[in-house]
Scaffold this active site. Structure first.
Site, mmCIF file in Angstrom:
data_model
loop_
_atom_site.group_PDB
_atom_site.id
_atom_site.type_symbol
_atom_site.label_atom_id
_atom_site.label_comp_id
_atom_site.label_asym_id
_atom_site.label_seq_id
_atom_site.Cartn_x
_atom_site.Cartn_y
_atom_site.Cartn_z
ATOM 1 N N TYR A 177 -23.081 64.469 -15.157
ATOM 2 C CA TYR A 177 -22.280 63.456 -14.491
ATOM 3 C C TYR A 177 -21.305 64.198 -13.561
ATOM 4 O O TYR A 177 -21.370 65.410 -13.419
ATOM 5 C CB TYR A 177 -21.551 62.607 -15.525
ATOM 6 C CG TYR A 177 -22.391 61.494 -16.129
ATOM 7 C CD1 TYR A 177 -23.734 61.695 -16.453
ATOM 8 C CD2 TYR A 177 -21.843 60.249 -16.398
ATOM 9 C CE1 TYR A 177 -24.497 60.673 -17.012
ATOM 10 C CE2 TYR A 177 -22.598 59.222 -16.963
ATOM 11 C CZ TYR A 177 -23.927 59.444 -17.264
ATOM 12 O OH TYR A 177 -24.682 58.438 -17.809
ATOM 13 N N ARG A 358 -28.088 57.739 -32.791
ATOM 14 C CA ARG A 358 -29.334 57.010 -33.058
ATOM 15 C C ARG A 358 -29.442 56.529 -34.502
ATOM 16 O O ARG A 358 -29.959 55.432 -34.762
ATOM 17 C CB ARG A 358 -30.529 57.899 -32.709
ATOM 18 C CG ARG A 358 -30.722 58.119 -31.220
ATOM 19 C CD ARG A 358 -31.702 59.239 -30.935
ATOM 20 N NE ARG A 358 -31.164 60.533 -31.339
ATOM 21 C CZ ARG A 358 -31.848 61.674 -31.306
ATOM 22 N NH1 ARG A 358 -33.108 61.668 -30.910
ATOM 23 N NH2 ARG A 358 -31.286 62.807 -31.671
#
Length: 405
Positions: A177, A358
């Protein structure tokens, strides 16, 4: 200073502690996993319920992702960006997290070259001019004056997040990013004060950390998600950011004194996303989540872009141990934290917190169940079919019954 070290007594991960100035009920963090539940770039009932459920599941801190600092800082126009219109919804969200006994953290950042310039109707940014595949464009390289404006934008966004009830902020310095693109010698080819040496490449991120700390004061916890390795070659002209440089940046952050912790991460949303998500590479499902050129590009280039890395518990630990040796400030271990054994391993190695992703999508109440029964194991299969769902509504397709267990 870190509250633990490899030679210190191993803390109980489920006992109350503090992260910087913030008291928390335990050392477990629900990490930032983009939720895909904000079609109008504002909080929805689905987003509130998603985080309320995770907070109720027993984590100490629930991280909301992704909160962009500007409209052009989103990966697409459906993501939240921090502005006054978003505050009421964010207050409802943080109240729901607090109501379940957890603290609320906002991941704030700018997507940089990962932004979709077409969707955002704003140019994607990066340290240097490079391809931005999401918008099929070339990034704009901000000059020093524009960088100063971006630093102010980060500070303004931080104030808005705190006004909305967030107890903590995570600065996104990972995955290539914007801030991470400045750190990378592959993506940063600048010749000014923000390029060249590692100190120069780290300047932007350090200025952001200082401005955010000044904006929110000493009573808000602030940490950075910092790449340890981009998943690119470690030598030669295509060399990316690696763990040796990450250790140096961590030392700079520690010396500056603006951060309360670092969360080491790895991989690049731009170049090698699966290095963060070890396990199966769902190439067909990723391609099916897109349309047009991106869809066909992923079908053809999937094996190159979406590499397979075998899953093991605590798979980022070997890299993160090098940061643990480099600094004394608190560190948050991310990557393959699924059971009491991996949590205890992190604590024994001197990490102060663990972050789960997750495994919580599969079972939001996993922390509470592990606390009650240390033999509890995660039902997450590391199939990574949750990953393509971030473009619609982040979920575990096994949990929802869309695919068989």
């Amino acid at each position: 200073m870190s509250t633990t070290s490899p030679s210190a007594p191993v803390p109980d991960p489920f006992s109350p502690t503090t992260l910087g100035p913030m008291p928390v009920r335990n050392r477990l963090i629900k990490c930032a996993t983009f939720e895909g539940m904000t079609p109008d770039a504002l909080v929805t009932d689905d987003l509130v319920e998603f985080h309320r459920e995770h907070a109720a599941g027993g984590v100490g801190i629930c991280t909301v992702a992704y909160c962009a600092v500007s409209p052009g800082g989103r990966t697409d126009r459906h993501q939240i960006w921090l502005r006054p219109e978003a505050v009421d919804g964010l207050r409802r969200l943080t109240a729901a997290i607090h109501g379940e006994g957890a603290k609320a953290a906002a991941q704030i950042g700018h997507a940089g070259p990962v932004a979709n310039s077409v969707s955002n109707r704003a140019p994607a940014l990066a340290a240097s001019a490079i391809p931005a595949p999401m918008g099929m464009s070339i990034t704009h390289s901000p000059d020093a004056h524009e960088i100063a404006g971006l630093v102010t934008t980060f500070a303004d966004a931080a104030r808005i997040a705190v006004d909305a009830g967030f107890d903590a902020l995570e600065l996104h310095c990972g995955h290539n990013y914007l801030l991470s693109s400045f750190l990378s010698p592959l993506l940063n080819r600048r010749r000014d004060a923000y390029g060249g040496s590692l100190v120069n490449r780290a300047r932007f991120a350090r200025e952001v950390a200082a401005a955010v700390r000044e904006a929110v004061g000493p009573d808000v916890a602030v940490w950075a998600k910092l790449n340890m390795y981009d998943g690119t070659p470690r030598r030669g002209p295509l060399r990316g950011f690696d763990v040796d440089e990450a250790c140096e940046v961590a030392r700079l952050f520690e010396a500056d004194g603006h951060l309360d912790a670092i969360e080491p991460t790895a991989g690049s949303s731009l170049l090698n996303p699966m290095y963060l998500f070890h396990g199966d590479a769902p190439r067909k499902e990723f391609a099916d989540a897109f349309h047009g050129a991106m869809k066909w590009g992923l079908r053809v280039g999937g094996p190159v872009f979406l590499k397979h890395y075998p899953y093991t518990d605590a798979y980022l630990l070997p890299l993160a141990q090098q940061l643990r040796q480099a600094v004394r400030m608190p560190l948050i271990l991310l990557g393959g934290i699924t059971d009491r054994s991996s949590i205890d391993t992190a604590m024994a190695q001197g990490f102060d917190f663990v972050a789960m992703g997750r495994a919580l999508l599969r079972e939001p109440d996993l922390p509470m169940r592990i606390a009650a029964d240390p033999s509890t194991t995660s039902r997450c299969t590391h199939c990574n079919l949750c990953m393509p769902t971030i473009y619609s509504h982040t979920r575990c397709p096994i949990r929802t019954g869309e695919v068989p267990a």
